[in-house]
Design an enzyme around this catalytic site. Sequence first.
Site, PDB file in Angstrom:
ATOM      1  N   LYS A  69       0.814  -1.232   0.000  1.00 51.43           N
ATOM      2  CA  LYS A  69       0.000   0.000   0.000  1.00 51.43           C
ATOM      3  C   LYS A  69       0.845   1.279   0.000  1.00 51.43           C
ATOM      4  O   LYS A  69       0.502   2.243  -0.664  1.00 51.43           O
ATOM      5  CB  LYS A  69      -0.926   0.012   1.213  1.00 51.43           C
ATOM      6  N   ASP A 105     -10.199   3.502   2.377  1.00 52.27           N
ATOM      7  CA  ASP A 105     -10.444   2.995   3.741  1.00 52.27           C
ATOM      8  C   ASP A 105     -11.143   4.033   4.623  1.00 52.27           C
ATOM      9  O   ASP A 105     -11.997   3.683   5.449  1.00 52.27           O
ATOM     10  CB  ASP A 105      -9.127   2.565   4.408  1.00 52.27           C
TER      11      ASP A 105
END
Length: 280
Positions: A69, A105
């Site tokens: 990520k 997220d």
Amino acid sequence: MAEPERRAFVCGHPISHSRSPLIHGYWLDALGIEGSYARIDVPPAEFAHFIQSFHAAGYAGGNITIPHKEAALPLVDSRDEAAEAIGAVNTVWLEDGRISASNTDAYGYATSLDEEAPGWDQSAAAVVLGAGGAARAVVHALKTRGISDIRVVNRTVLRAAELADQFGGFITAHSWDALPDLLSDADLLINTTSLGMAGKPGRMPDLSDLPDATIVSDVVYVPLETPLLSAARARGLKTVGGIGMLLHQAAPGFERWFGKRPQVTAELRRLVSADVERAG
Ligand code: NAP
């Protein structure tokens, strides 16, 4: 002429644990879209090449998970505000021949609370346990929704201090020892540490000092009912588990790759919850 099949992926290393194929496969079926969503194991040494060549391999885009990520951030052509603020990417897609990136997220977290604890964003003070990737997404969500008093508590205080410095504003860093004071007037308590995950026991905060109206949320979703959520429920507090965040963070990517906004239905929630229970 029939449209070519649209393809997307989730890449990580390892990747066998990912529930993203279950979620996106459900939406492809539910919406009757001719498409596919592949699970691809990409070791760190191959990640840069993978990102630069996914379009040539026929993918419209995909999800990026652990451990890639952060590594994805400098490899893409453009990043949205959430990816910049969180310092990590979980969704990529091709736009005008360039690789665009987002981190969904924070959106997933805020949307799960909107659904399961409406009014949560009227909170004055929030205590966030943890200072890793999930904490950064949660802090971004809280800040974006106007919660200014955010108290980040981490085993390694230095990491909490770095997070607080970077996000600025009224975010403060604390050690676990400060919890009794910090919890006494908290409207929201959020666990973003891996504590409470299946097979990861550890010290949980004492909830007896929390006000009766506090909302307790845990981003961990394996198990579905973490020790923190059980303790909060036993005290009669409102609780929100991590599965809603997992489901909602997936929706923006699906829309980018397949052209339709999917719904987080009760059926999808049951399907993914059952899969977690089987694995847990
Ligand atoms: P991470 O970046 O590795 O951070 C882990 C955090 O947990 C750090 O703050 C670490 O503290 C803390 N920690 C680990 N073991 C601990 C212990 N024994 N005692 C106290 N603190 C401990 O991990 P992450 O990416 O943030 O993920 C954390 C959790 O969130 C995972 O369970 C993940 O599955 C979950 N998650 C859920 C979603 C969702 O969609 N629901 C999304 C993302 C992540 P130190 O800094 O002191 O090491």
